[in-house]
Scaffold this motif. Structure first.
Motif, PDB file in Angstrom:
ATOM      1  N   LEU A 113       0.693  -1.260   0.029  1.00 18.92           N
ATOM      2  CA  LEU A 113       0.045  -0.154  -0.160  1.00 18.92           C
ATOM      3  C   LEU A 113       0.911   1.077  -0.003  1.00 18.92           C
ATOM      4  O   LEU A 113       0.434   2.268  -0.667  1.00 18.92           O
ATOM      5  CB  LEU A 113      -0.954   0.082   1.082  1.00 18.92           C
ATOM      6  N   ALA A 114       1.934   1.070   0.680  1.00 20.06           N
ATOM      7  CA  ALA A 114       2.960   2.536   0.550  1.00 20.06           C
ATOM      8  C   ALA A 114       3.623   2.669  -0.846  1.00 20.06           C
ATOM      9  O   ALA A 114       3.827   3.899  -1.080  1.00 20.06           O
ATOM     10  CB  ALA A 114       4.112   2.117   1.579  1.00 20.06           C
ATOM     11  N   GLN A 115       3.451   1.589  -1.746  1.00 15.15           N
ATOM     12  CA  GLN A 115       4.013   1.906  -3.066  1.00 15.15           C
ATOM     13  C   GLN A 115       3.067   2.547  -3.816  1.00 15.15           C
ATOM     14  O   GLN A 115       3.354   2.885  -5.120  1.00 15.15           O
ATOM     15  CB  GLN A 115       4.525   0.694  -3.447  1.00 15.15           C
ATOM     16  N   VAL A 118       2.828   4.464  -8.162  1.00 16.52           N
ATOM     17  CA  VAL A 118       2.156   3.925  -9.183  1.00 16.52           C
ATOM     18  C   VAL A 118       1.570   5.066 -10.275  1.00 16.52           C
ATOM     19  O   VAL A 118       0.997   6.254  -9.834  1.00 16.52           O
ATOM     20  CB  VAL A 118       0.857   3.013  -8.637  1.00 16.52           C
ATOM     21  N   GLU A 119       1.658   4.552 -11.375  1.00 21.07           N
ATOM     22  CA  GLU A 119       1.386   5.862 -12.796  1.00 21.07           C
ATOM     23  C   GLU A 119       0.325   4.968 -13.462  1.00 21.07           C
ATOM     24  O   GLU A 119       0.309   3.754 -13.524  1.00 21.07           O
ATOM     25  CB  GLU A 119       2.566   6.278 -13.632  1.00 21.07           C
ATOM     26  N   ASP A 122      10.114  -4.655  -1.919  1.00 23.08           N
ATOM     27  CA  ASP A 122       8.549  -4.799  -2.292  1.00 23.08           C
ATOM     28  C   ASP A 122       8.147  -5.429  -3.601  1.00 23.08           C
ATOM     29  O   ASP A 122       7.540  -6.130  -3.922  1.00 23.08           O
ATOM     30  CB  ASP A 122       7.660  -3.664  -1.944  1.00 23.08           C
ATOM     31  N   LEU A 123       9.147  -5.185  -4.761  1.00 23.70           N
ATOM     32  CA  LEU A 123       8.791  -5.287  -5.907  1.00 23.70           C
ATOM     33  C   LEU A 123       9.156  -6.786  -6.345  1.00 23.70           C
ATOM     34  O   LEU A 123       8.736  -7.057  -7.548  1.00 23.70           O
ATOM     35  CB  LEU A 123       9.473  -4.229  -6.969  1.00 23.70           C
ATOM     36  N   ARG A 124       9.564  -7.463  -5.432  1.00 24.24           N
ATOM     37  CA  ARG A 124       9.999  -8.791  -5.605  1.00 24.24           C
ATOM     38  C   ARG A 124       8.825  -9.709  -5.260  1.00 24.24           C
ATOM     39  O   ARG A 124       9.155 -10.974  -5.088  1.00 24.24           O
ATOM     40  CB  ARG A 124      11.394  -9.256  -5.026  1.00 24.24           C
TER      41      ARG A 124
END
Length: 249
Positions: free
Chosen positions: A16-18, A22-23, A65-67
């Motif tokens: 959620l923090a990421q 996001v675009e 987190d992207l992993r």
């Protein structure tokens, strides 16, 4: 088990923090001149929410987190930004009733999925108007109809308090000018061809998809078509509430 729940909660907070990174990209394509198979009053639209591979400015927390498994529907590599992860996709068509030559022919020629939405329209020539029984329920007249074909969100982002619904709302907000009727055929598209439509799994999944659309202001019309009138405000209020619950406002 408690450790697993703690890990899941931590992953939820991290993802959620990421959302800050996001675009959303929204695009459309239509013909300039009509033909037997195309109508300049009908536009194909698509939307995608992506997150870029971390840069030095973003930091190592985002990189970790992207992993997460299932974080992306697909990944691409660009010269400028390295790896780009797509977490959400949506597509459909927009019908401008003031420009479409013949709505019936336009939808019937495109696909059976598009022809399924013909009950939305009526008129003596070319189904060029909103069906009378539907038009009577709209807050204001609709000169455009936005049809949602498919929406997909990567597994890791599901069940996070409405991220998928938020992205649907953000997408529609860019395309709705105030004179639209929005329509969708809620359908569980990720079950695979092996799942019987007469089975319990399909029925449960269908109910879940319908609840999702109902929660953001869509209501059943006929023939499995659900509609949303932006002028009523229910959709906008629902998206605003989801945004607050996610801590974005």
């Amino acid at each position: 088990m408690p450790q697993t729940r703690e890990n899941d909660s931590q992953q939820r907070r991290s993802l959620l923090a990421q959302l800050d990174y996001v675009e959303l990209a929204v695009s459309g394509r239509t013909s300039v001149v009509g033909s037997d198979l195309t109508d300049p009053g009908v536009m194909d639209w698509s939307a995608a929410a992506t997150i870029r591979d971390p840069s030095d400015e973003v930091g190592t927390e985002l990189e970790s987190d992207l992993r997460v498994d299932g974080i992306a529907l697909s990944t691409t590599t660009t010269a400028d930004h390295g790896q780009v992860l797509t977490l959400f996709e949506a597509d459909g068509i927009i019908i401008d009733l003031t420009r479409a030559d013949d709505v019936f022919d336009a939808l019937d020629a495109r696909s059976a999925d598009d022809a399924h939405f013909l009950p939305l329209f009526d008129g003596e020539t070319g189904f060029s108007e909103i069906a009378e029984e539907l038009d009577a329920t709209l807050e204001i007249g609709a000169s455009r109809v936005l049809i949602v074909h498919r929406v997909r969100i990567a597994p890791a982002w599901r069940g996070l308090g409405g991220v998928g619904r938020l992205l649907i709302g953000r997408t529609l907000a860019w395309m709705c000018t105030g004179s639209e009727l929005v329509a969708v055929n809620p359908f569980p598209i990720d079950l695979g061809p092996h799942v019987s439509r007469d089975g319990e799994l399909f029925a449960d999944s269908l109910r879940q998809v319908q609840r999702t659309w109902a929660s953001i202001g869509f209501n059943p019309f006929k023939d499995d078509i659900w509609i949303m009138d932006p002028a009523l405000g229910a959709h906008e209020r629902a998206i605003a509430e989801i945004s607050r619950e996610l801590g974005l406002d």
